[in-house]
Every structure is written in C-alpha cells, then in structure tokens.
Design an enzyme around this catalytic site. Structure first.
Site, PDB file in Angstrom:
ATOM      1  N   LYS A  78      40.544  41.460  47.624  1.00 12.69           N
ATOM      2  CA  LYS A  78      39.660  40.290  47.749  1.00 12.69           C
ATOM      3  C   LYS A  78      38.869  40.183  46.445  1.00 12.69           C
ATOM      4  O   LYS A  78      37.866  40.857  46.262  1.00 12.69           O
ATOM      5  CB  LYS A  78      38.711  40.485  48.945  1.00 12.69           C
ATOM      6  CG  LYS A  78      38.238  39.208  49.616  1.00 12.69           C
ATOM      7  CD  LYS A  78      37.445  38.279  48.735  1.00 12.69           C
ATOM      8  CE  LYS A  78      35.997  38.713  48.592  1.00 12.69           C
ATOM      9  NZ  LYS A  78      35.267  37.846  47.608  1.00 12.69           N
ATOM     10  N   GLU A 118      31.153  51.780  44.110  1.00 13.68           N
ATOM     11  CA  GLU A 118      30.639  51.854  42.735  1.00 13.68           C
ATOM     12  C   GLU A 118      29.632  50.727  42.601  1.00 13.68           C
ATOM     13  O   GLU A 118      29.997  49.559  42.610  1.00 13.68           O
ATOM     14  CB  GLU A 118      31.824  51.723  41.771  1.00 13.68           C
ATOM     15  CG  GLU A 118      31.523  52.277  40.405  1.00 13.68           C
ATOM     16  CD  GLU A 118      31.047  51.180  39.485  1.00 13.68           C
ATOM     17  OE1 GLU A 118      29.809  50.986  39.398  1.00 13.68           O
ATOM     18  OE2 GLU A 118      31.892  50.516  38.883  1.00 13.68           O
ATOM     19  N   CYS A 168      28.076  47.399  35.258  1.00 21.76           N
ATOM     20  CA  CYS A 168      27.492  48.448  36.125  1.00 21.76           C
ATOM     21  C   CYS A 168      26.929  49.572  35.275  1.00 21.76           C
ATOM     22  O   CYS A 168      25.870  50.106  35.559  1.00 21.76           O
ATOM     23  CB  CYS A 168      28.544  49.035  37.049  1.00 21.76           C
ATOM     24  SG  CYS A 168      29.611  47.828  37.781  1.00 21.76           S
ATOM     25  N   GLU A 220      17.873  47.269  38.629  1.00 23.16           N
ATOM     26  CA  GLU A 220      18.932  46.715  37.799  1.00 23.16           C
ATOM     27  C   GLU A 220      18.581  45.264  37.450  1.00 23.16           C
ATOM     28  O   GLU A 220      18.227  44.486  38.330  1.00 23.16           O
ATOM     29  CB  GLU A 220      20.246  46.769  38.597  1.00 23.16           C
ATOM     30  CG  GLU A 220      21.454  46.893  37.741  1.00 23.16           C
ATOM     31  CD  GLU A 220      22.729  47.134  38.539  1.00 23.16           C
ATOM     32  OE1 GLU A 220      22.748  46.859  39.757  1.00 23.16           O
ATOM     33  OE2 GLU A 220      23.706  47.592  37.939  1.00 23.16           O
TER      34      GLU A 220
HETATM   35  P1  ADP Z   1      27.307  40.653  42.665  1.00 20.69           P
HETATM   36  O1  ADP Z   1      25.877  40.759  43.056  1.00 20.69           O
HETATM   37  O2  ADP Z   1      27.684  41.400  41.469  1.00 20.69           O
HETATM   38  O3  ADP Z   1      27.876  39.271  42.800  1.00 20.69           O
HETATM   39  P2  ADP Z   1      28.311  41.360  45.208  1.00 20.69           P
HETATM   40  O4  ADP Z   1      28.096  42.720  45.715  1.00 20.69           O
HETATM   41  O5  ADP Z   1      27.571  40.225  45.803  1.00 20.69           O
HETATM   42  O6  ADP Z   1      28.099  41.509  43.668  1.00 20.69           O
HETATM   43  O7  ADP Z   1      29.846  40.971  45.244  1.00 20.69           O
HETATM   44  C1  ADP Z   1      30.890  41.828  44.877  1.00 20.69           C
HETATM   45  C2  ADP Z   1      32.085  41.533  45.771  1.00 20.69           C
HETATM   46  O8  ADP Z   1      31.702  41.763  47.117  1.00 20.69           O
HETATM   47  C3  ADP Z   1      32.584  40.095  45.705  1.00 20.69           C
HETATM   48  O9  ADP Z   1      34.014  40.093  45.826  1.00 20.69           O
HETATM   49  C4  ADP Z   1      31.966  39.470  46.932  1.00 20.69           C
HETATM   50  O10 ADP Z   1      32.688  38.368  47.436  1.00 20.69           O
HETATM   51  C5  ADP Z   1      32.016  40.626  47.906  1.00 20.69           C
HETATM   52  N1  ADP Z   1      31.058  40.523  49.017  1.00 20.69           N
HETATM   53  C6  ADP Z   1      29.846  39.923  49.012  1.00 20.69           C
HETATM   54  N2  ADP Z   1      29.272  40.012  50.237  1.00 20.69           N
HETATM   55  C7  ADP Z   1      30.136  40.686  51.029  1.00 20.69           C
HETATM   56  C8  ADP Z   1      30.118  41.124  52.401  1.00 20.69           C
HETATM   57  N3  ADP Z   1      29.096  40.866  53.208  1.00 20.69           N
HETATM   58  N4  ADP Z   1      31.185  41.821  52.858  1.00 20.69           N
HETATM   59  C9  ADP Z   1      32.232  42.120  52.044  1.00 20.69           C
HETATM   60  N5  ADP Z   1      32.306  41.721  50.771  1.00 20.69           N
HETATM   61  C10 ADP Z   1      31.280  41.026  50.261  1.00 20.69           C
END
Ligand code: ADP
Length: 479
Positions: free
Chosen positions: A175, A250, A284, A381
């Site tokens: 995903k 990570e 990161c 961060e």
């Molecule tokens: P950032 O803050 O760097 O955008 P996120 O942690 O929001 O990082 O997103 C990283 C990945 O996790 C993306 O692929 C995002 O779609 C996915 N993601 C965000 N929310 C969820 C969730 N509730 N469950 C699973 N995956 C998620």
C-alpha cells in the site's frame, strides 16, 4: 516526463484494474493537480490478499530460492535501464530535486541486486541434541506480507521492504502512500516484465485510513512492515496485534550529530548541513539536532549559517538544493513548529528562488541556534528543512542531550579521538551510529531501524531477511 502506465490502476493477481473511486494527484512544485490515482478500498485489499495466497499455493510458493534471486536481479537491471524515467517520475511526484531522485532509483536497483544475491544464502543450522535425534532449523517465509510505505522515499523504502520479503519467498501486498505512489506502480510493471509470477506482488494505492487500515488489520496477513509517523505506527501495531501478527516499524527520529572539540570541521560541515536538508528534511534519519562542544559552538553556527544562506529552494525539476515539501498541510505543520522558535534563535535562512511557482509548497530552510534541549524544537520531529544547534560542555553532557529524546534512530559522531569514537558508539541510543560520516552513503547492506519511538525491527542488509522469515525447528527421533 510521461508515464508509461495508467496511474489509476491497482495490481491484483497479475492484473491491472481500475478502482471505483480515485484520488487527486498533486504536484508539490506547483500545487496543481495533474492526474488521478486509484483509491483502493477494503474489498481491493481482500482481493489482493487472496491473490497473494494463490501465488503462495502456485509456482511462486514452489520456486527455488535462486530463481527468486534471478527475478530480483532482472528487476534490478530493468530499474537501472529505466533509472532516468523513474527519477523524473519520483522527482515530480514527491517534489524532490532530480539528483536526489536519481540516487533513489539507483538505490532501489541496489536493493534488488543485494537481495537477489542473498535469496539463496540464508540457511538453517543443525543442533547437537540427545542420542537418536537429528535436529535442524528451516527458514521459511511468513506467507502474505503487508507493506505500508510513506511518500518521502517511495523507491528506496519499497526496494528495501519488498525486495527482502520477495527474496525470502513471501507474497506481498503493498500500500503506497496516497501522496506519492507513481514509482510503486512503475515498479509493479517492471516486476512483471522481469517475470515475477502473478500475485507475488500486489499493489493497492489508497488512503491510509481505508486501504492502509484494511491491510494492517487483515486476518490473512502474516507480517506487516510500516514506515511512517509514530501515531500511525502505533495504530498499525494495535491492528496487527488483534491478529497476533508481527510488525516491523520504522518511525522517524530526532537524530543528533555530535561535534567534539577535536572534530575535523572541514570534513564534517557538508554532512552536518546535508543530513538536515536532504529531501527538504523529510527524512526519517534526518539529522535535525547538531550538538557542539562549547569551544567550537560559535564557529560551527557561523559556518553552518554561511551554508544555509547559500541554499536555494525551487521546483523539483529545477534540481536545486531543496525542493518543495510534500503538501500544503505539511508546510503548515513545519511553519507551525518554526513559529515556536525563541526570539533571536534564527541563525540563518535559505532562499526560495524568485521564479518558484506561487502555488508550490516551499519552505525556506532554517537554522536555529542555542535551542534548549528540552524545547519542543529540540524534542519533536519537524520533518522539514530545519536544524537546531545545541552546545554541550563535556562527553557526559553530550550523551545526556543526545539520548534525551523519545527517539533513537541514527547518530553521528565527529571526533579524531579513537577511544571516544568507540565509547560514543556504545553509549548513544540509536539503531545506527556513524563515526566521522553520516549515513554511509545510504548503504543498502547496513541494517537499519530504531529504538524507542523510532520503532523496532530491522530493515536493510542481511538482517532484514530474518525479519521477513520465520524459523522452524525440526526434531526427528530415529533411534
Ligand atoms: P506521514 O506523516 O509521513 O504522511 P503517515 O504515517 O501518515 O506518514 O503515512 C505513512 C503511510 O501510512 C501511508 O502509506 C499512509 O497512507 C499510511 N497510513 C496512514 N494512516 C493509516 C492507518 N490508520 N492505517 C494504516 N495505514 C495508514
């Protein structure tokens, strides 16, 4: 730059198909919409998991390890042949300067090469045991692995995660992030061209709370690897826990570089700054804290400030020092953090070039000096092009500040004293410590991961193969 595929499609069981709904594709350099991507739903994840299970029951599940390696090697070759196309796509999609996107494409190929060679080299062992027994261990794939990746380094993170998982014979459901999924889709086409069997890799772009949540909580998944924010990492661990599924997380950091009184500053300086501003600080392992012995503090701030003043920010394809950040929301978050800077702490700012498109998400890189180690800017961060410089008095003080956040991903040490190098490598709380460098040129061979809120589990290098496999012990009593 043209795409050689339809970005609205998902890859399930070897077939590319459209989803019912789409999401807008935004260009961070201009703020303009330039297309649509798929909006995968729980039903698409169900189909992807079923396709992965079918792949494991078919030729992919029976394929000898060296043949899996050959496919990965072919993927690597095609990536190298298309590296410029991939870099152009990644630069536009993420907003990163072309030179960085080019390096990411090569790194993705390196992951394929490394895991191609490693695929048939992870062995079990025989264990001396009681008379009449033969005992040995087998390294087996988990089965279906879920991979949720972020938008900051799509090619690199896909490469390290999917590369290691495929090498061990897992079938993957990927995903990618809703903000940047184009090179993941390109990778899917390349993997097919290289002969990866249908269903061994399935790719479903979509929203985190929809496709991502469906994947992390899916009862058919046997392992989840995630790179992203702490908050989402906690949700993913909780979702996987309901199915007792292991996770590799990570989650970023507040990584320091420690500059001691005997540091070779000419050598250190490019690393001190680049590690903070690369990919607009959206890394990161960004080094967002520079800790400096008080005797060299003014000198380091001065020299860093001089570099900052020369940094130029502009569109990804203009290939300057820094591109835009990923989204308007991300820019707001970064600017909100920078607004907390105490009066007089801004030591230098870089420049957004005058002809940068007005709608792009640009942030001027900002160097902040003499920030209290307990201040939010020194604890949280920022995930933007900003660094704080903090003075320390002696080695113990340096270690206390360096280890004094919730994170522990990476640390850098600048000193010519060999004993201190070794002591610091032991005392710093981090998954990687770099001595007189920072990042080791990205080294795909080097295990990577964190402690504390930086996450757990290790990706990259040979170590990742242990995480993407499961150990079985066989004890035969034969008399
Ligand atoms: P950032 O803050 O760097 O955008 P996120 O942690 O929001 O990082 O997103 C990283 C990945 O996790 C993306 O692929 C995002 O779609 C996915 N993601 C965000 N929310 C969820 C969730 N509730 N469950 C699973 N995956 C998620």
């Amino acid at each position: 730059m043209t795409l050689w595929y339809d970005p609205r499609e998902v890859l399930i069981g070897g077939d590319w198909c459209r989803t019912a709904e789409t999401l807008p594709l935004e260009d961070p350099s201009t703020g303009a919409l330039w297309g649509e991507i798929a909006r995968g739903q729980a039903s698409d994840i169900d189909a992807a998991v079923a396709a992965a299970e079918a792949a494991l029951a078919g030729p992919w599940g029976r394929m000898p390890a060296f043949e899996r390696g050959r496919i990965l090697a072919r993927i690597g070759q095609i990536i190298l042949a298309r590296a410029e196309d991939l870099a152009q796509i990644e630069a536009r999609d993420v907003g990163k300067p072309l030179k960085q996107a080019r390096a990411d494409a090569v790194a993705m190929a390196r992951y394929m090469e490394f895991y191609a060679g490693a695929a048939d080299k992870l062995m079990g062992e025989t264990i001396p045991f009681l008379e009449g027994y033969t005992v040995y261990t087998l390294r087996e794939p988990h089965g279906v692995t879920g991979h949720i990746i972020p938008w900051n380094y799509p090619m690199q993170i896909l490469g390290r995660s999917v590369g290691a998982a495929l090498a061990m014979g897992n079938a993957c459901v990927l995903k990618p992030a809703e903000e940047a999924c184009l090179t993941a889709l390109a990778f899917g086409r390349i993997a097919q061209e290289a002969g990866l069997p249908a269903g061994a890799l399935n790719i479903v772009p979509g929203l985190g709370e929809e496709a991502g949540a469906a994947l992390s909580g899916h009862p058919g998944i046997h392992h989840v690897s995630f790179t992203g924010s702490v908050g989402v990492g906690a949700m993913i661990q909780a979702a996987a826990a309901r199915n007792i599924v292991p996770v590799t997380l990570e989650l970023g950091g507040k990584s320091p570089q420690l500059v001691f009184e005997d540091a070779d500053l000419d050598r250190a300086l490019p690393f001190l700054v680049n590690a903070g501003i690369q990919n607009a600080g959206q890394t990161c392992s960004a080094s967002s804290r520079i800790l400096v012995h008080r005797s060299r503090f003014a000198e380091v701030v001065d020299r860093m400030a001089h570099r900052y003043a020369g940094l130029r920010v502009g569109p990804a394809l203009a290939d300057l020092d820094i591109g835009p950040v990923i989204s308007a929301r991300q820019r707001e978050i970064i600017e909100g953090m920078l607004a907390l800077a105490p009066a007089g702490s801004v030591a230098a700012r870089g420049q957004v070039v005058a002809d940068a498109p007005a709608g792009g998400f640009y942030v001027a890189p900002t160097l902040l000096a003499d920030i209290d180690p307990a201040h939010r800017l020194a604890q949280d961060e920022i995930f933007g092009p900003a660094q704080v410089v903090i003075p320390f008095d002696d080695d113990d003080h340096a270690v206390a500040i360096a280890n004094g956040t919730a994170f522990g991903l990476v640390a850098g040490v600048w000193t010519e004293n060999g004993g201190r190098q070794m002591r610091m490598a032991k005392r710093l709380r981090a998954g990687q410590v770099f001595v007189n460098n920072y990042g080791a040129a990205g080294g795909v061979e080097l295990p990577f991961g964190g402690v504390g809120k930086s996450g757990h589990g290790r990706e990259k290098g040979f170590e990742a193969l242990y995480g993407f496999s499961v150990l079985k012990t066989v004890a035969a009593l034969h008399g």
